[in-house]
Motif scaffolding. Sequence first.
Motif: not given
Length: 204
Positions: A98-105
């Motif tokens: 989810v963090i990856y999908r939200m472009k936080f990483a």
Amino acid sequence: MSKRENSKYKIDRRLRVNLWGRPKSPINKREYGPGQHGQGRQKPTDYRLQLMAKQRLKGYYGSVSERQLRRYYLEAVRRKGDTGENLVEILERRLDAVIYRMKFAITVFASRQLVSHGHVKVNGKRVNIASYLVKDNDVIELTAKAKDMARVLEATQTAERDVPEYVSVDHKDMKGTYVRGPKLADVPYPVQMEPSLVVEYYSR
């Protein structure tokens, strides 16, 4: 280049695909596997097709172990509906995904690190377990310290990926909502994923 990045690109070469669609992938220059026999072509067996489908799906999520993936498969079987679709939805509910999908990483590996270092909150509570499964309408946000990290700011501005429709995110506040579990067609995989073959692999 870190040891992790080296091993990440080894996955690309072994599977002969640019798994994350990144411009740095060695597959962009050499579309064959590693080693002296890497360019050999042979008709794959049904088992090999299933195995490669499983390795692609497992590799894409970075740090999912074989034990975890089998457990997700068993949970997908237990749920109503198509088992392959259920499996993808479960994987997409992982907090690091989810963090990856939200472009936080910028990568799935960086998202796992962000979570494990305690920089992520779910519904106001700090969660440091990358495999934590988020629920519909859960609110995910970064801690105050993480919001100013250079690598986080870089990730939010990258043009490599778009935020899919099943999550909503405000990059100004570094906060987002997991709207719903996706179907396979909703997930922006850079390469073709075949969860039905993964199901066949585990149901042998």
